[in-house]
Design an enzyme around this catalytic site. Structure first.
Site, PDB file in Angstrom:
ATOM      1  N   GLU A   1      32.293 -11.412  -9.937  1.00 44.40           N
ATOM      2  CA  GLU A   1      32.194 -12.096  -8.645  1.00 44.40           C
ATOM      3  C   GLU A   1      32.910 -13.448  -8.678  1.00 44.40           C
ATOM      4  O   GLU A   1      32.812 -14.188  -9.658  1.00 44.40           O
ATOM      5  CB  GLU A   1      30.729 -12.291  -8.265  1.00 44.40           C
TER       6      GLU A   1
ATOM      7  N   CYS B   1      35.232 -20.843  -7.115  1.00 42.66           N
ATOM      8  CA  CYS B   1      34.201 -20.808  -8.155  1.00 42.66           C
ATOM      9  C   CYS B   1      34.448 -19.559  -9.007  1.00 42.66           C
ATOM     10  O   CYS B   1      34.314 -18.440  -8.535  1.00 42.66           O
ATOM     11  CB  CYS B   1      32.843 -20.770  -7.456  1.00 42.66           C
TER      12      CYS B   1
ATOM     13  N   CYS C   1      25.007 -13.324 -18.573  1.00 41.53           N
ATOM     14  CA  CYS C   1      24.937 -14.562 -19.359  1.00 41.53           C
ATOM     15  C   CYS C   1      23.934 -14.337 -20.483  1.00 41.53           C
ATOM     16  O   CYS C   1      22.935 -13.649 -20.291  1.00 41.53           O
ATOM     17  CB  CYS C   1      24.471 -15.712 -18.449  1.00 41.53           C
TER      18      CYS C   1
ATOM     19  N   CYS D   1      18.327 -19.348 -18.054  1.00 37.66           N
ATOM     20  CA  CYS D   1      17.786 -20.452 -17.259  1.00 37.66           C
ATOM     21  C   CYS D   1      16.877 -19.831 -16.193  1.00 37.66           C
ATOM     22  O   CYS D   1      17.295 -18.893 -15.494  1.00 37.66           O
ATOM     23  CB  CYS D   1      18.910 -21.260 -16.637  1.00 37.66           C
TER      24      CYS D   1
ATOM     25  N   CYS E   1      17.966 -19.330 -12.422  1.00 37.64           N
ATOM     26  CA  CYS E   1      19.316 -18.798 -12.147  1.00 37.64           C
ATOM     27  C   CYS E   1      19.305 -17.280 -12.130  1.00 37.64           C
ATOM     28  O   CYS E   1      18.809 -16.639 -13.059  1.00 37.64           O
ATOM     29  CB  CYS E   1      20.282 -19.291 -13.225  1.00 37.64           C
TER      30      CYS E   1
ATOM     31  N   CYS F   1      25.296 -21.194  -5.350  1.00 37.06           N
ATOM     32  CA  CYS F   1      25.078 -21.455  -6.780  1.00 37.06           C
ATOM     33  C   CYS F   1      23.910 -20.652  -7.313  1.00 37.06           C
ATOM     34  O   CYS F   1      22.830 -20.675  -6.741  1.00 37.06           O
ATOM     35  CB  CYS F   1      24.660 -22.906  -7.012  1.00 37.06           C
TER      36      CYS F   1
HETATM   37  N1  SAH Z   1      26.666 -21.506 -16.992  1.00 33.13           N
HETATM   38  C1  SAH Z   1      27.202 -22.697 -16.476  1.00 33.13           C
HETATM   39  C2  SAH Z   1      28.026 -22.528 -15.213  1.00 33.13           C
HETATM   40  C3  SAH Z   1      27.497 -21.575 -14.158  1.00 33.13           C
HETATM   41  S1  SAH Z   1      26.107 -22.024 -13.193  1.00 33.13           S
HETATM   42  C4  SAH Z   1      26.123 -23.707 -16.252  1.00 33.13           C
HETATM   43  O1  SAH Z   1      24.953 -23.351 -16.335  1.00 33.13           O
HETATM   44  O2  SAH Z   1      26.455 -24.880 -16.056  1.00 33.13           O
HETATM   45  C5  SAH Z   1      26.710 -23.238 -12.002  1.00 33.13           C
HETATM   46  C6  SAH Z   1      25.620 -24.208 -11.538  1.00 33.13           C
HETATM   47  O3  SAH Z   1      24.671 -23.578 -10.635  1.00 33.13           O
HETATM   48  C7  SAH Z   1      24.808 -24.742 -12.700  1.00 33.13           C
HETATM   49  O4  SAH Z   1      24.571 -26.120 -12.565  1.00 33.13           O
HETATM   50  C8  SAH Z   1      23.521 -23.988 -12.535  1.00 33.13           C
HETATM   51  O5  SAH Z   1      22.476 -24.627 -13.201  1.00 33.13           O
HETATM   52  C9  SAH Z   1      23.371 -23.954 -11.032  1.00 33.13           C
HETATM   53  N2  SAH Z   1      22.399 -22.955 -10.577  1.00 33.13           N
HETATM   54  C10 SAH Z   1      22.012 -21.817 -11.190  1.00 33.13           C
HETATM   55  N3  SAH Z   1      21.089 -21.165 -10.450  1.00 33.13           N
HETATM   56  C11 SAH Z   1      20.882 -21.890  -9.333  1.00 33.13           C
HETATM   57  C12 SAH Z   1      20.077 -21.706  -8.174  1.00 33.13           C
HETATM   58  N4  SAH Z   1      19.313 -20.630  -8.014  1.00 33.13           N
HETATM   59  N5  SAH Z   1      20.119 -22.647  -7.215  1.00 33.13           N
HETATM   60  C13 SAH Z   1      20.936 -23.726  -7.342  1.00 33.13           C
HETATM   61  N6  SAH Z   1      21.734 -23.944  -8.406  1.00 33.13           N
HETATM   62  C14 SAH Z   1      21.715 -23.034  -9.399  1.00 33.13           C
HETATM   63 FE1  SF4 Z   2      23.795 -18.860 -17.628  1.00 36.16          FE
HETATM   64 FE2  SF4 Z   2      22.823 -19.329 -15.187  1.00 36.16          FE
HETATM   65 FE3  SF4 Z   2      22.001 -20.807 -17.249  1.00 36.16          FE
HETATM   66 FE4  SF4 Z   2      24.510 -21.115 -16.297  1.00 36.16          FE
HETATM   67  S1  SF4 Z   2      22.610 -21.551 -15.197  1.00 36.16           S
HETATM   68  S2  SF4 Z   2      23.871 -20.940 -18.457  1.00 36.16           S
HETATM   69  S3  SF4 Z   2      24.980 -18.973 -15.703  1.00 36.16           S
HETATM   70  S4  SF4 Z   2      21.675 -18.582 -16.998  1.00 36.16           S
END
Ligand code: SAH
Ligand code: SF4
Length: 408
Positions: free
Chosen positions: A130, A143, A150, A154, A157, A388
């Protein structure tokens, strides 16, 4: 070729249609290697492999580079200053074809999300990836994903709930940019008859963020190769200041990111205490906040003109108190920084809620008063699940009724 085109803009009430593909993709046919995503050295080597003499290689690499990255061609036959028989030889051994577009959706706010399918090409199984385009006043941000799924988990996410399928190759990372420019009509052929490099200001894709699926610093070499090609002045020519890599905090790779890629850095901080960050961003158990911030202080090239962005997702009652905001300011003292507050984007099964708007504003005020820019990131493309943290591709698709519940 688009197999499904769903334009939510035309019918804002329509639930986005996602192509109904099964999780397991067909086994790969014998695929030719792609010339996309190779460094100049690798490209020269590939040409050597089909008998192009060493003294010709430099010139041929320069020609190919121009066609691939300035003109954006995806067929050797378009390379009119290369002799026909050489074009045929290239086509016999290599491909420069784009991935298939499985799905394209356009949000009511103009955000676009694509689902691309790449064949296997020796990199393990085929994958679906995506990519999201966010148009803004006078600029547009793409993006880009670095992995499918992954390894990290987190808790807020959506991508984190999908197991890692595999790292993307440099071809697959770079092709997301080429495809977006194709679909948006952003290659110079469409704009300037000479096919010159279009200045960043005039482009639809003016900025790149490595904020799609995956942790880019767990796929360092491929991300580096792709970003160095994207910023190469004889090709796509995107300024490194317009390329931002976001990491959850893979501390040992942070200095290399500055030294070897030289792009802007964003850190997914999200919590100011280790006990909470251990839960929200579990990689914190390996590299704690102090180690992470020490690596940030030492980021090569860091200055007031080249600040680090700290991303902070606003989770109601979890990390959004005034105390948290004050601690954030204290922690970042001395680091040239911007703080990007991200309203939490929900997904089916997520256990968090987004902080109330007044709370986010009060939090932002505290950070602002301490002298940090703290823009609140406007959620974009929520109706097509492109915001995001909402990305999650083919292998586990959301059920239609879940998407509708979230979009409403
Ligand atoms: N893995 C990398 C880049 C991808 S995530 C990272 O974690 O930085 C891009 C951004 O979106 C990160 O700051 C992540 O923490 C944020 N993000 C993930 N899930 C989210 C959500 N449900 N709502 C808002 N931001 C989110
Ligand atoms: Fe992976 Fe989502 Fe954590 Fe970024 S925010 S490291 S994409 S699990």
């Amino acid at each position: 070729m688009a197999t499904s085109l769903n334009i939510a803009r035309d019918n804002p009430n329509a639930a986005p249609v996602v192509a109904d593909k099964t999780a397991v993709l067909p086994s790969p046919a014998e695929e030719k290697p792609s010339l996309i995503g190779l460094s100049r050295e690798q490209l020269a080597e590939a040409l050597g492999g089909i008998g192009i003499a060493p003294k010709q290689q430099r010139m041929r690499v320069a020609q190919l580079w121009h066609w691939l990255y300035v003109r954006g061609v995806s067929d050797f036959s378009a390379m009119t200053n290369i002799a026909k028989d050489l074009r045929a030889l290239l086509a016999e051994h290599f491909t420069i074809a784009r991935p298939e577009i499985v799905d394209e959706q356009i949000s009511v706010d103009g955000t676009r999300k694509w689902l691309f399918r790449f064949p296997a090409r020796g990199a393990g199984r085929p994958v679906e990836v995506e990519t999201v385009y966010i148009p803004e006043e006078g600029r547009g941000t793409l993006c880009v994903s670095s992995q499918v799924g992954c390894t990290l988990t987190c808790t807020f996410c959506h991508t984190g709930t999908q197991k890692l399928v595999r790292n993307l190759t440099s071809e697959e990372i770079l092709s997301q940019i080429l495809m977006a420019r194709d679909r948006l009509g952003d290659f110079p052929e469409a704009q300037t008859p000479q096919g010159a490099v279009v200045p960043s200001e005039g482009r639809l894709v003016s900025n790149i963020v490595m904020m799609g699926m995956g942790e880019p610093l767990y796929n360092f070499e491929n991300v580096k190769t792709a970003l160095l090609i994207a910023s190469d002045g004889d090709g796509l020519s995107l300024s490194k200041r317009r390329i931002t890599l976001s990491t959850s905090g893979v501390v040992p790779e942070i200095a290399r990111t500055g030294d070897e890629i030289g792009c802007m850095l964003a850190i997914s901080l999200h919590a100011v205490r280790d006990d909470l960050r251990n839960v929200l961003v579990p990689i914190n158990k390996k590299w704690a906040i102090k180690d992470l911030l020490d690596a940030c202080r030492a980021y090569p090239g860091l200055s007031n003109a080249k600040r680090i962005t700290f991303e902070y997702v606003m989770l109601k009652g979890v990390n959004d108190s005034n105390q948290d905001a004050k601690e954030l300011v204290r922690l970042l003292k001395g680091i040239p920084a911007k703080i990007n507050l991200i309203p939490f984007n929900p997904w089916p099964g997520s256990e968090y809620e987004c902080s109330d708007w007044e709370r986010i504003e009060e939090f932002a005020d505290i950070v602002n008063r301490a002298g940090y820019a703290s823009p609140i990131r406007t959620p974009r493309g929520r109706d097509i699940f492109a915001a995001c943290g909402q990305l999650k591709s083919a292998s586990e698709r959301m059920r239609k009724k879940d998407r509708e519940a979230i979009a409403s």
